[in-house]
Design an enzyme around this catalytic site. Structure first.
Site, short mmCIF file in Angstrom:
data_model
loop_
_atom_site.label_atom_id
_atom_site.label_comp_id
_atom_site.label_asym_id
_atom_site.label_seq_id
_atom_site.Cartn_x
_atom_site.Cartn_y
_atom_site.Cartn_z
N GLY A 72 56.14 74.90 41.21
CA GLY A 72 56.89 73.91 41.10
C GLY A 72 58.30 73.28 40.77
O GLY A 72 58.93 72.10 41.41
N HIS A 202 49.43 77.80 39.37
CA HIS A 202 48.61 77.99 38.72
C HIS A 202 48.13 77.20 37.71
O HIS A 202 47.60 77.51 36.27
CB HIS A 202 49.84 79.55 37.61
CG HIS A 202 50.67 77.93 37.06
ND1 HIS A 202 50.85 77.55 35.83
CD2 HIS A 202 51.79 77.12 37.13
CE1 HIS A 202 51.77 77.16 35.46
NE2 HIS A 202 52.49 77.00 36.27
N CYS A 326 57.01 73.32 29.39
CA CYS A 326 58.73 72.85 29.24
C CYS A 326 59.11 73.01 28.51
O CYS A 326 60.83 73.35 28.22
CB CYS A 326 58.89 72.65 30.42
SG CYS A 326 57.66 73.56 32.47
#
Length: 394
Positions: A72, A202, A326
């Site tokens: 992504g 994922h 993240c």
């Protein structure tokens, strides 16, 4: 309860057994480079195109509009950087929102340092883009609108169809980061007038390190990685054949189970939300109460600190998150929670729990009981909570 209860599926999902099984032969048996001319390898090219067809069918797209990437973040970078470069002569203004994934926000900052202008739209208290403000932000030099399909932290699903209509009306390109939404909710790129869409394997029980960017035919976008003729000369590099097989298999699995899976996740999600809000005082649900991903529950608990909550949950065998995976190492409060108007002290006490179809009511009950104990313990150690309760008693 001795087993681990994994409630961080927005960060990553476990790879489904049938996905692993489909991938394995392409590591050791059918390992040829798809760009080679001999039949031992060219069969892999056909398998790659089969996965392209599977993914395209889910989106209402054409197979040659699907470009495989490493995930992504790469897809988001490609959509913004290559579009900015290709349309620079028309203008250098891009519109996005304050609640995007950092793959979009940091790419926007990168472009700003190179002479582009980026407008970061506010959202309402539920995380929804305000359509009138979006349209008002459009300028003669605007070239792209990028708004995520569904937020990775609070689960709010944006009015994508309406945003696509606004982009079309003004002759602008529309990109959406659908990393959290693809495989979770139905998406039709033509109905929503989406020109580019990012997704990642994922997040839907596929492997890590593989994703795709949908690029509508006719969109003028530059190559992102140079060096070879792969992906119709737009994304060089030897294809990740096992990863692509895994992504296609996971996508087909997600499409086949979506309706039943969403029904189960919504039932468990709403049960979790109801119990937490009813049984733990001074707690707030973040995100839209109805327009949200089937598996997402995000809470803010007043008078506690999110990191301490996560540590205690981990000790109880529960995996959760305080926001995006993240940014898990950051001590700053979530930019998403700040954007929906939460003050620092409440934003710091946030918890994201994201379910999968395997979750049981028994596990939800265990999680809620643990949360009640942990939140109570942490509040009893908080001087802010002590002061608050003293004021309540007066």
């Amino acid at each position: 309860m001795n087993k681990v209860i994994y409630l961080d599926n927005a960060a990553t999902t476990k790879t489904a057994p049938e996905v692993v099984e489909a991938m394995l032969p392409y590591f050791t048996e059918y390992y040829g480079n798809p760009s080679s001319v001999y039949s031992f390898a060219s069969g892999n090219k056909e398998k790659i195109n089969e996965q392209r067809e599977r993914i395209a069918e889910m989106l209402g797209a054409a197979p040659n509009e699907i470009y495989f990437t490493a995930g992504g973040s790469e897809s988001d970078n490609w959509a913004l950087k290559a579009t900015a470069e290709a349309y620079a002569e028309k203008g250098k203004h891009i519109i996005t929102t304050k609640i995007e994934h950092h793959a979009i926000l940091h790419t926007g900052e990168y472009l700003q340092k190179r002479g582009y202008e980026v407008t970061y739209l506010d959202v309402d208290e539920n995380g929804l883009v305000k359509l009138d403000e979006l349209e008002a932000a459009i300028r003669p030099d605007t070239i792209l609108i990028s708004v995520m399909f569904a937020n990775n932290e609070i689960g709010t699903i944006e009015p994508i169809k309406e945003i696509g209509a606004i982009a079309k009306k003004h002759g602008l390109l529309f990109h959406t980061d659908a990393v959290q939404a693809f495989g979770q909710v139905p998406i039709d790129v033509n109905e929503c007038q989406i020109d580019m869409l990012s997704a990642s394997g994922h997040k839907l029980n596929g492997p890590k390190g593989i994703g795709f960017l949908y690029i509508r035919k006719g969109v003028k976008i530059r190559s992102f990685i140079h060096g070879g003729a792969q992906e119709r000369k737009r994304r060089a590099g030897t294809e990740n054949v096992p990863g692509i097989i895994g992504l296609g298999t996971a996508a087909a699995r997600a499409a086949a189970t979506m309706e039943e899976r969403a029904k189960k996740e919504i039932e468990m999600r709403d049960y979790l939300i109801s119990r937490v809000l009813d049984e733990i005082p001074y707690t707030k649900l973040n995100g839209h109460p109805e327009k949200r991903l089937p598996n997402n529950a995000n809470f803010s608990f007043r008078f506690i600190e999110g990191e301490s909550l996560l540590i205690r949950l981990d000790m109880a065998g529960i995996c959760g998150s305080s926001g995006s995976a993240c940014t898990s190492g950051s001590l700053d409060p979530s930019h998403v929670l700040m954007a929906i108007g939460l003050p620092h002290e409440i934003a710091h006490g946030s918890l994201r729990l994201t379910l999968n179809e395997e979750i049981t009511r028994e596990e939800i009950d265990y999680v809620v009981e643990q949360l009640k104990t942990i939140v109570s313990d942490l509040r009893n150690m908080s001087p802010l909570y002590e002061d608050f309760m003293k004021k309540q008693e007066k």
